[in-house]
Design an enzyme around this catalytic site. Structure first.
Site, PDB file in Angstrom:
ATOM      1  N   PRO A  34       0.849  -1.194   0.000  1.00  0.00           N
ATOM      2  CA  PRO A  34       0.000   0.000   0.000  1.00  0.00           C
ATOM      3  C   PRO A  34       0.884   1.243   0.000  1.00  0.00           C
ATOM      4  CG  PRO A  34       0.097  -0.953   2.197  1.00  0.00           C
ATOM      5  CD  PRO A  34       0.837  -1.889   1.296  1.00  0.00           C
ATOM      6  N   CYS A 143       2.545   3.833   9.118  1.00  0.00           N
ATOM      7  CA  CYS A 143       2.912   5.114   8.500  1.00  0.00           C
ATOM      8  C   CYS A 143       3.728   5.960   9.482  1.00  0.00           C
ATOM      9  CB  CYS A 143       1.674   5.878   8.068  1.00  0.00           C
ATOM     10  SG  CYS A 143       2.063   7.454   7.262  1.00  0.00           S
ATOM     11  N   LYS A 182      -0.743  -4.122   9.197  1.00  0.00           N
ATOM     12  CA  LYS A 182       0.649  -3.881   8.841  1.00  0.00           C
ATOM     13  C   LYS A 182       1.299  -3.063   9.950  1.00  0.00           C
ATOM     14  CE  LYS A 182       3.452  -2.388   4.894  1.00  0.00           C
ATOM     15  NZ  LYS A 182       4.252  -1.249   5.373  1.00  0.00           N
ATOM     16  N   GLY A 246      10.477  -4.743   3.343  1.00  0.00           N
ATOM     17  CA  GLY A 246      11.722  -4.015   3.567  1.00  0.00           C
ATOM     18  C   GLY A 246      12.909  -4.660   2.881  1.00  0.00           C
ATOM     19  N   ALA A 269       7.549  -2.035  -1.937  1.00  0.00           N
ATOM     20  CA  ALA A 269       6.987  -0.702  -2.171  1.00  0.00           C
ATOM     21  C   ALA A 269       7.860   0.035  -3.181  1.00  0.00           C
ATOM     22  CB  ALA A 269       6.884   0.071  -0.859  1.00  0.00           C
ATOM     23  N   GLU A 270       8.972   0.602  -2.720  1.00  0.00           N
ATOM     24  CA  GLU A 270       9.803   1.415  -3.608  1.00  0.00           C
ATOM     25  C   GLU A 270      10.454   0.585  -4.718  1.00  0.00           C
ATOM     26  OE1 GLU A 270      12.410   3.749  -1.127  1.00  0.00           O
ATOM     27  OE2 GLU A 270      10.903   5.321  -1.034  1.00  0.00           O
TER      28      GLU A 270
END
Length: 599
Positions: A34, A143, A182, A246, A269-270
């Protein structure tokens, strides 16, 4: 507010939990994280497009994080973030039989919808609205951004374990689909284990663990600690479903993460933003086709012009509901390259590469474009276009700044303008491929040598600007000293250096590839971030104390460079127990764009 009408498109089934639920999804191994405003339908669809039919069932995706209260209370917010039907969901005009994009069983499953929240009732009502259009609802407790601290959600709930339990449990008890969560790791493995047990006891079916702490963000992101995830795997019940998040920058990291953590699946993610093909296996040698490129060293990846094309075709077909334009075959060396010279001919006619000069554009066409822009700009798939392209093209635009400038001035709602940017990218990539073949690969080596000279020059300038010191360079973790130009001997073994990671990920600029962050100490040394005055004072005091201890000990270090390194992160200096975030160096404002996009 009354709950939304029941989903008339699916058959009601028994609500599954935990591993039974996970297995009902096909036991996915790959997970699109997300990401705020960046894991929308079009990007999820693009990521799925690189999977084979067999592997597609192993891919699970999350929506961007939605604010539960705003989602519940505001139809406009829902429509601009989640388009499961043609009209905003949970409104009188919504026709639940006319499925559109998000969560469409034919296009976008399995799908988890993620919310941030701090009020159980707002969360429940928002979750009930999306339940008919997804497989599970996920809670964001990870977050780390300042807005989450101000709004009291995400990772800033982790001190309130009672509220976390309530948020998870109300969905577990009342929602028609499972709830997942998460989290980020805490200071110790034992604290993290207690945290995980609380979330699972509240009813979470799946636990995603981001192996970084709350303060690890932006230039202080650092490396995720997979050992914490392994500790949870070994100390939670064997049937617990765990996703690891990660350090997954490229395809080869996926299996490494699974082996190191024992997790059921890996979330990226990235890495996914830089290369949406990250989860797909590379094609065999000799079967690359036009989209995948391999160099003389055997390393390669998907070409950015190929990925760009796929992305635009998806936007045309789904977000804009129109046929994509007819395109020439993607260029490979050996094809007719006459089209590359069209730019010169166009320039002779007084036009620009990106199209006619602005003064020649008719006013009625401009008015039409503005009307179209206003109509399209509310789509979450259109709003995300430029951020995605800047991320995807990061390595290309750093070299071809004209492409960067053109993209920056093009509205994401101007699909014709975005098509012109694609045309520029295709020309640059084609010329890069031609030069590579003409020089037998030396064109890239020469570019890298020039880049290295520029990097060394910048490093020397930074050192000249820093206060002079007679101290030796600090020893690295493996006992070797950092070189003055920024290199580290045997950097592959140095946990304080990103040099080895950059080297492993490096590809020619026309290939989709990761953006490797400097590690915290490197960022501080380069001036990307700077400590606050309070933290600078503390660091100076620490340095004085360490020097005094060294004198008293008469230099009796063990000499192997294995002493515990100083804490990389600023110490707490706020009364509420939070951390003072380092300020960004105003001399390098472009670095503020390096933000963590996933909780």
């Amino acid at each position: 507010m009354s709950p939304p009408p029941p989903n008339t498109t699916t058959t009601t089934t028994t609500k599954l939990h935990g591993r039974a639920f996970y297995e009902s999804l096909g036991s996915p191994r790959f997970v699109v994280a997300p990401m705020v405003d960046q894991s929308e339908f079009a990007w999820r669809r693009l990521t799925r497009s690189f999977m084979t039919a067999e592997d597609d069932a192993k891919l699970l995706a999350y929506t961007p994080m939605f604010h539960a209260r705003l989602f519940e209370e505001t139809p406009k917010y829902r429509d601009s973030h989640f388009q499961a039907t043609k009209q905003p969901i949970a409104t009188p005009e919504c026709d639940t039989t006319r499925l559109f994009l998000d969560g469409n069983p034919q296009l976008d499953r399995p799908l988890f919808v993620q919310f941030c929240a701090n009020d159980p009732q707002h969360l429940l009502r928002a979750a009930q609205m999306v339940a008919p259009y997804c497989d599970a609802v996920d809670l964001n407790f990870g977050c780390p951004q300042g807005i989450a601290r101000k709004g009291h959600y995400g990772a800033f709930l982790q001190e309130d374990q009672r509220l976390i339990y309530q948020l998870v449990n109300i969905l577990h008890e009342n929602l028609s689909v499972p709830v997942t969560a998460k989290i980020r790791i805490l200071d110790t493995k034992e604290e993290t284990l207690a945290y995980a047990k609380n979330v699972l006891a509240a009813g979470a079916s799946i636990l995603t663990v981001h192996g970084r702490r709350r303060e690890q963000k932006g230039h202080l992101t650092g490396v995720a600690d997979w050992a914490y995830i392994r500790y949870l795997r070994e100390n939670l019940p064997a049937d617990t479903v765990i996703f690891a998040n990660g350090n997954v920058l490229q395809h080869g990291d996926i299996q490494k993460c699974l082996d190191a953590t024992g997790a059921d699946a890996v979330m990226s993610a990235e890495g996914n933003l830089s290369d949406p093909a990250i989860f797909g296996a590379p094609p065999p040698v000799g079967q690359e086709g036009r989209e995948y490129w391999r160099g003389r060293d055997g390393r390669g990846g998907y070409r950015v012009d190929a990925v760009f094309r796929r992305y635009l075709d998806i936007l045309h077909r789904y977000a804009l509901e129109q046929d994509p334009p007819v395109r020439r075959p993607l260029f490979v060396v050996g094809d007719d390259d006459g089209w590359l010279h069209e730019t010169a001919a166009v320039a002779q006619n007084g036009e620009h590469e990106e199209g006619p000069a602005r003064k020649k554009v008719k006013r009625d066409h401009a008015s039409k474009s503005k009307a179209q822009a206003k109509q399209r700009s509310t789509s979450p798939n259109i709003v995300a276009v430029r951020p995605h392209l800047f991320h995807l093209l990061r390595h290309l635009v750093s070299r071809h700044t004209d492409v960067r400038d053109m993209l920056a001035k093009t509205s994401p709602a101007d699909i014709d303008g975005i098509e012109k940017v694609l045309g520029m990218v295709e020309r640059r990539v084609a010329q890069g491929l031609i030069d590579y073949e003409k020089t037998d690969g030396k064109s890239i080596e020469e570019e890298e040598e020039r880049d290295e000279l520029v990097r060394k020059s910048k490093a020397q300038q930074q050192q000249q600007q820093q206060p002079s010191t007679t101290e030796e360079p600090p020893p690295t973790q493996n006992g070797r000293k950092a070189q003055q130009d920024g290199h580290v001997e045997d950097a592959e073994y140095d946990p304080e250096s990103s040099v080895a990671t950059v080297k492993a990920c490096k590809r020619p600029w026309w290939i989709a590839q990761p953006i490797v962050r400097p590690l915290p100490k490197e960022a501080l040394a380069k001036g990307s971030v700077r400590l606050s005055k309070k933290d600078q004072k503390k660091a100076q005091d620490k340095g004085k104390a360490a020097a005094e201890d060294s004198v008293l000990d008469n230099g009796n270090s063990n000499g192997n460079g294995c002493e515990k390194p100083d804490n990389e992160l600023p110490e707490t200096d706020e009364t509420d127990g939070g951390r003072k975030e380092p300020s960004i160096n105003p001399a390098k404002p472009e670095l503020t764009t390096e933000q963590l996009v996933s909780g």
